[in-house]
Design a protein around this motif. Structure first.
Motif, PDB file in Angstrom:
ATOM      1  N   TYR A  10       0.833  -1.204   0.000  1.00 28.76           N
ATOM      2  CA  TYR A  10       0.000   0.000   0.000  1.00 28.76           C
ATOM      3  C   TYR A  10       0.871   1.259   0.000  1.00 28.76           C
ATOM      4  N   ASN A  12      -8.166  -1.378  -3.727  1.00 29.85           N
ATOM      5  CA  ASN A  12      -9.572  -1.344  -3.322  1.00 29.85           C
ATOM      6  C   ASN A  12      -9.647  -1.483  -1.797  1.00 29.85           C
ATOM      7  N   ILE A  13      -9.477  -0.378  -1.099  1.00 24.95           N
ATOM      8  CA  ILE A  13      -9.411  -0.372   0.366  1.00 24.95           C
ATOM      9  C   ILE A  13     -10.658   0.290   0.929  1.00 24.95           C
ATOM     10  N   GLU A  14     -11.197  -0.292   2.003  1.00 28.94           N
ATOM     11  CA  GLU A  14     -12.393   0.265   2.631  1.00 28.94           C
ATOM     12  C   GLU A  14     -12.142   1.707   3.049  1.00 28.94           C
ATOM     13  N   GLU A  15     -13.107   2.563   2.792  1.00 27.97           N
ATOM     14  CA  GLU A  15     -12.942   4.001   3.016  1.00 27.97           C
ATOM     15  C   GLU A  15     -12.623   4.328   4.471  1.00 27.97           C
ATOM     16  N   GLU A  16     -13.207   3.560   5.413  1.00 25.22           N
ATOM     17  CA  GLU A  16     -12.988   3.866   6.822  1.00 25.22           C
ATOM     18  C   GLU A  16     -11.544   3.613   7.274  1.00 25.22           C
ATOM     19  N   LYS A  17     -10.788   2.859   6.478  1.00 22.94           N
ATOM     20  CA  LYS A  17      -9.398   2.575   6.833  1.00 22.94           C
ATOM     21  C   LYS A  17      -8.424   3.614   6.285  1.00 22.94           C
ATOM     22  N   LEU A  18      -8.872   4.400   5.342  1.00 23.45           N
ATOM     23  CA  LEU A  18      -7.967   5.324   4.652  1.00 23.45           C
ATOM     24  C   LEU A  18      -7.309   6.355   5.563  1.00 23.45           C
ATOM     25  N   SER A  78      -7.827 -13.351  -1.398  1.00 20.83           N
ATOM     26  CA  SER A  78      -8.459 -12.861  -0.177  1.00 20.83           C
ATOM     27  C   SER A  78      -8.493 -13.975   0.860  1.00 20.83           C
ATOM     28  N   SER A 122      -8.247   5.756  14.452  1.00 22.03           N
ATOM     29  CA  SER A 122      -8.641   4.387  14.829  1.00 22.03           C
ATOM     30  C   SER A 122      -7.815   3.823  15.981  1.00 22.03           C
TER      31      SER A 122
END
Length: 230
Positions: free
Chosen positions: A62, A71-77, A129, A218
């Motif tokens: 990354y 394709n990363i979940e938005e909440e992790k950005l 995955s 987080s």
């Protein structure tokens, strides 16, 4: 000596490197030096300083290529943004020197080392995955790994499975630990191959103090879920 998924836990990494010393013919790190823990840059630099054979993990990729390519979940950005803000071009140059797998053929044994099961080495995100692997048949997983011994990390929980003289060895996360013990895996290669895990103590109080004084995105979830700090 093998270990994986340090995830910014400098104290665990220092303890592992000190214990390994010069006692092994090869030392392999199976990826994810960064993410979650408070010392991403220091972990990259320490691994590089000791010339440890580094197999890149998804968190390393990354940063190497940029989170916008995945394709990363938005909440992790926001968390990745913090991690990457702690690094610079020198760190990216270090990561660019490493690959996503390493193969060793010795005494009629084929050993393969990777962060996780590889779908396609040419993909930017080369790994299957976790869900795909967990829902696959054993025969399909053995076909994917295509070796006698497959060593990997990524799932964080260590395990060893044997199927028809083929071995799947998850070395676990040596950084995301919830006690004052971390560990690494020892592989003794002769006519037969012996695998064992060595547990050692690290300075958990120092890690806890850093995490409790951290304010990055987080952090409360990370402290509890990955490091066992309520």
């Amino acid at each position: 000596a093998l270990f994986s998924d340090i995830h910014g836990n400098l104290e665990a990494l220092e303890a592992i490197i000190a214990d390994i010393g010069n006692n092994y013919d090869d030392v392999i790190f199976l990826g994810d030096a960064i993410g979650l823990g408070p010392n991403p840059k220091e972990c990259i630099n320490l691994l590089h300083k000791h010339n440890i054979r580094w197999i890149l993990g998804n968190h390393d990729l990354y940063y190497l290529y940029g989170v916008d390519k995945f394709n990363i979940e938005e909440e992790k950005l926001p968390h990745y943004a913090w991690v990457h803000s702690m690094l610079d071009g020198n760190d990216r140059e270090i990561l660019s020197k490493y690959d996503i797998s390493y193969e060793l053929n010795i005494n009629n044994h084929k050993l393969l080392f990777s962060h996780y099961f590889i779908e396609n080495k040419d993909y930017l995100y080369p790994f299957y995955s976790i869900g795909y692997i967990k829902n696959s048949t054993i025969s399909n997983i053995l076909k994917i790994s295509n070796c006698d011994y497959f060593f990997y990390g990524h799932e964080h929980n260590p395990s060893i499975y044997k199927f028809n003289d083929k071995y799947l060895v998850d070395v676990g996360s040596s950084g995301c630990v919830k006690t004052d013990k971390t560990f690494y895996t020892i592989v003794e290669i002769d006519d037969e191959i012996n695998i064992k895990r060595k547990e050692i103590t690290y300075d958990r109080a120092k890690l806890i103090n850093k995490l409790n004084n951290s304010t990055y995105d987080s952090i409360e979830i990370i402290k509890k879920d990955f490091f066992g700090i309520e």
